[in-house]
Design a protein around this motif. Structure first.
Motif, PDB file in Angstrom:
ATOM      1  N   PHE A 178      12.759  15.750 -18.421  1.00 38.04           N
ATOM      2  CA  PHE A 178      13.840  16.656 -18.812  1.00 38.04           C
ATOM      3  C   PHE A 178      15.066  16.503 -17.916  1.00 38.04           C
ATOM      4  CE2 PHE A 178      10.505  19.118 -21.062  1.00 38.04           C
ATOM      5  CZ  PHE A 178      11.162  19.294 -22.268  1.00 38.04           C
ATOM      6  N   ALA A 179      14.878  16.036 -16.702  1.00 40.23           N
ATOM      7  CA  ALA A 179      16.004  15.897 -15.775  1.00 40.23           C
ATOM      8  C   ALA A 179      16.860  14.688 -16.089  1.00 40.23           C
ATOM      9  CB  ALA A 179      15.495  15.807 -14.347  1.00 40.23           C
ATOM     10  N   ALA A 180      16.312  13.726 -16.827  1.00 41.81           N
ATOM     11  CA  ALA A 180      17.059  12.497 -17.139  1.00 41.81           C
ATOM     12  C   ALA A 180      16.670  12.021 -18.523  1.00 41.81           C
ATOM     13  CB  ALA A 180      16.773  11.416 -16.092  1.00 41.81           C
TER      14      ALA A 180
ATOM     15  N   PRO B 114      21.693  12.263 -28.579  1.00 43.34           N
ATOM     16  CA  PRO B 114      22.010  13.692 -28.462  1.00 43.34           C
ATOM     17  C   PRO B 114      21.122  14.579 -29.342  1.00 43.34           C
ATOM     18  CG  PRO B 114      24.033  12.410 -28.607  1.00 43.34           C
ATOM     19  CD  PRO B 114      22.906  11.453 -28.870  1.00 43.34           C
ATOM     20  N   GLY B 115      20.790  14.109 -30.538  1.00 43.51           N
ATOM     21  CA  GLY B 115      19.972  14.919 -31.429  1.00 43.51           C
ATOM     22  C   GLY B 115      18.579  15.142 -30.887  1.00 43.51           C
ATOM     23  N   LEU B 116      17.940  14.076 -30.399  1.00 46.49           N
ATOM     24  CA  LEU B 116      16.602  14.201 -29.835  1.00 46.49           C
ATOM     25  C   LEU B 116      16.637  15.025 -28.553  1.00 46.49           C
ATOM     26  CD1 LEU B 116      13.615  13.579 -29.738  1.00 46.49           C
ATOM     27  CD2 LEU B 116      14.143  11.313 -28.803  1.00 46.49           C
TER      28      LEU B 116
ATOM     29  N   GLN C  37      15.382  20.011 -25.613  1.00 47.56           N
ATOM     30  CA  GLN C  37      15.906  21.028 -24.710  1.00 47.56           C
ATOM     31  C   GLN C  37      15.887  22.428 -25.325  1.00 47.56           C
ATOM     32  OE1 GLN C  37      16.602  20.814 -21.605  1.00 47.56           O
ATOM     33  NE2 GLN C  37      17.689  18.938 -21.051  1.00 47.56           N
ATOM     34  N   SER C  38      16.075  22.517 -26.623  1.00 48.20           N
ATOM     35  CA  SER C  38      16.116  23.830 -27.272  1.00 48.20           C
ATOM     36  C   SER C  38      14.734  24.418 -27.486  1.00 48.20           C
ATOM     37  CB  SER C  38      16.821  23.719 -28.627  1.00 48.20           C
ATOM     38  OG  SER C  38      16.021  22.983 -29.539  1.00 48.20           O
TER      39      SER C  38
ATOM     40  N   ASP D 277      24.640  27.157 -26.179  1.00 45.95           N
ATOM     41  CA  ASP D 277      24.018  27.081 -27.498  1.00 45.95           C
ATOM     42  C   ASP D 277      22.526  26.798 -27.379  1.00 45.95           C
ATOM     43  OD1 ASP D 277      24.686  24.539 -26.504  1.00 45.95           O
ATOM     44  OD2 ASP D 277      24.739  23.654 -28.497  1.00 45.95           O
ATOM     45  N   MET D 278      22.140  26.006 -26.353  1.00 41.73           N
ATOM     46  CA  MET D 278      20.720  25.750 -26.130  1.00 41.73           C
ATOM     47  C   MET D 278      19.998  27.027 -25.720  1.00 41.73           C
ATOM     48  SD  MET D 278      19.847  22.564 -26.751  1.00 41.73           S
ATOM     49  CE  MET D 278      20.878  22.840 -28.198  1.00 41.73           C
TER      50      MET D 278
END
Length: 577
Positions: A100-102, A107-109, A114-115, A158-159
């Motif tokens: 998750f840090a990198a 962007p979609g994936l 992240q969401s 937004d996330m």
């Protein structure tokens, strides 16, 4: 007009079709340098010790309620997660390689991960015993990367607005552990996220991001212990955000049907939070849905799915139907959304969606498309004329994704192989269409649209006018594209091309005179195409499907040279049987 005031407007008045002309004007210079700097500065502040101090507060011990997620998950994606892979629109990432840090993914994936939207997919595919270990492992990984560090990648508003509803709806999954330190970390991070949203939401620009942020503030206030005081502030903020985000006819100012669907889904999740607390859903939000849903349905085709505009894929009808059902609303498609900019004509089994407005404001949108006066046409469940579609957040190469935004990737006219509105290298829109003149009439069983735009006038001295008329039975669409001398620049003539990108599964057989073609639709009736004023060429094209896969298709191209006095090209689609 606020959202609350709009509820008093009768539905038939909102969808009236006047017989006169209307001028739709875009007066927009884009974000100033100072505004861009201010936005970037706000993001940098998130990383400071001062902002982290602002996020301190009481540790919640429990949730006040657990809402039911009203949006169904995708079993295919959920099954992939059970097998150790994150699957999103043709992209794959092994969970063992997930950092998750990198996140070095599209962007979609990245947004999907992240969401925590994957929680609903995972829950749709497996039993509790199967999904809890995966959900807890990914949650621990996210907390290690972002729980104590406020940075844009994991703390975008937004996330967080989306995450509030997903963490609370799937709390029985992510909080199943008996590890009290882990459970406390999840609840405390949720509370810190709510405080972050409350401070950041007012500073966001109008649009989906701000709507999601304020919805998250309310959701946290309703569901997280100790946050009740923020509900009223959140309600006021969301009502203001909706009034600034939705046009008078219910469409979003960014003109994206995919964003429109996301707004409807966000309000559906918010409604579920109120239901979980057995509280009435506020009238302004219910009013917003009563406007937004007809507008959303207005850009669907005969298969119930979205038509492709402003970089969005053709999201399937089952997801549209599920989102609308979750809101508790029923509505008919909006035919004439003049402020949002889409016109819908339907007769028999035929549906047309027409872009009759300038592109989105440069102040609001990156990734917008130069699609003015393009249209999509369906008959029953079959898409006949389409736009090439959008890359969205997929992993398509940037140059290809940029190509999907061009005028040539839409079913309309291009002049001198250029875009009607410029596409800037940073993804924003440049100069081009400022005014669209629109007229809609229904006479003798024929619905007729006529619109023109000035995007080519400053450069080439021509206005593009398109007229279309659909017969009462939906079996015949007559159209005409006209280039008219206009503007201060004296026209010297220019090459033009009128493109009709065809849907998947359509076989094209040109006629011997090169003035027409027979279109054989896989599983549907054939259509005849004829043109006058120039000859027909058949060329290759592409279409991005609902899973963001690249489908090889064909396009009909009417090309020629416009004289200084202009040009007129007529065309016809007629059902063959």
């Amino acid at each position: 007009m606020t959202v609350a005031e709009r509820i008093e407007v009768p539905a038939e008045a909102r969808d009236s079709i006047d017989k006169g002309r209307r001028l739709i004007r875009l007066d927009d210079g884009g974000l100033s340098l100072s505004e861009k700097i201010a936005t970037r500065f706000r993001r940098l502040i998130w990383r400071t010790p001062l902002h982290r101090l602002r996020l301190r507060g009481k540790f919640p011990l429990k949730l006040l309620a657990v809402p039911e997620d009203p949006i169904p998950g995708d079993r295919t994606r959920g099954q992939s997660l059970l097998e150790g892979r994150a699957l999103y629109h043709g992209q794959e990432l092994a969970l063992a390689d997930l950092d998750f840090a990198a996140l070095d993914v599209s962007p979609g994936l990245a947004d999907y991960l992240q969401s925590f939207e994957w929680l609903r997919d995972l829950s749709a595919a497996g039993s509790r015993d199967e999904i809890v270990p995966i959900a807890e492992k990914l949650m621990r990984d996210w907390l290690e990367s972002h729980g104590g560090k406020v940075a844009e990648a994991g703390w975008r508003t937004d996330m967080w607005g989306h995450r509030v509803f997903l963490w609370t709806s799937y709390a029985p999954v992510i909080l199943a552990s008996t590890d009290l330190i882990y459970r406390s970390a999840v609840l405390n991070t949720l509370a810190r996220g709510a405080r972050h949203l409350e401070r950041a939401a007012p500073k966001e620009n109008p649009g989906l991001t701000q709507v999601r942020a304020w919805a998250g503030v309310i959701g946290a206030g309703l569901l997280v212990q100790g946050g009740e005081a923020r509900v009223m502030r959140g309600e006021l903020g969301l009502e203001r955000a909706l009034s600034q985000t939705l046009t008078a006819d219910g469409g979003m100012i960014c003109r994206s049907p995919v964003a429109q669907l996301a707004l409807v889904e966000t309000l559906a999740m918010l409604r579920a939070a109120y239901d979980a607390r057995q509280l009435p859903f506020p009238a302004p939000f219910d009013s917003a849905l009563s406007f937004a849903i007809p507008a959303l349905l207005g850009v669907t085709l005969g298969d119930g799915g979205l038509s492709s505009w402003q970089g969005g894929p053709p999201i399937p009808g089952r997801r549209i139907a599920a989102a609308i059902e979750a809101t508790g609303h029923r509505a008919l498609p909006l035919r004439s959304a003049r402020d949002w900019g889409y016109q819908r004509v339907a007769a028999g089994d035929t549906v047309i969606v027409f872009d009759a407005a300038p592109p989105p404001s440069m102040r609001l949108e990156t990734g917008g498309c130069a699609s003015t006066l393009a249209f999509e046409l369906s008959h029953g469940a079959h898409r006949i004329v389409v736009n090439c579609g959008g890359a969205g957040g997929t992993a398509l190469p940037k140059n290809f994704a940029d190509g999907l935004r061009t005028t040539a990737a839409h079913s309309t006219l291009t002049l001198a192989d250029s875009n009607s509105t410029a596409l800037n290298p940073d993804g924003s829109l440049g100069r081009g269409v400022v005014e669209v003149e629109l007229s809609r009439r229904e006479r003798n069983g024929v619905a007729r649209l006529e619109a023109s735009h000035d995007g080519y006038a400053p450069r080439f001295g021509f206005v593009h006018r398109r007229q279309m008329g659909l017969s009462e039975d939906g079996d015949e669409l007559r159209g005409e594209d006209v280039l008219l001398p206009a503007g201060r620049r004296k026209s010297e003539g220019a090459a033009f091309a009128i493109r009709f990108h065809l849907g998947p599964g359509i076989d094209v057989s040109p006629t011997a005179d090169n003035m027409g073609a027979l279109l054989r639709v896989d599983g549907g009736p054939a259509w005849h195409f004829r043109c006058r004023g120039t000859g027909l060429m058949v060329d290759d094209s592409v279409w991005i499907d609902e899973k963001s896969r690249l489908c090889q298709t064909k396009q009909l191209v009417l090309a020629g040279e416009a004289e200084p006095g202009g040009a007129t090209i007529g065309w016809l689609f007629r059902r063959a049987g």
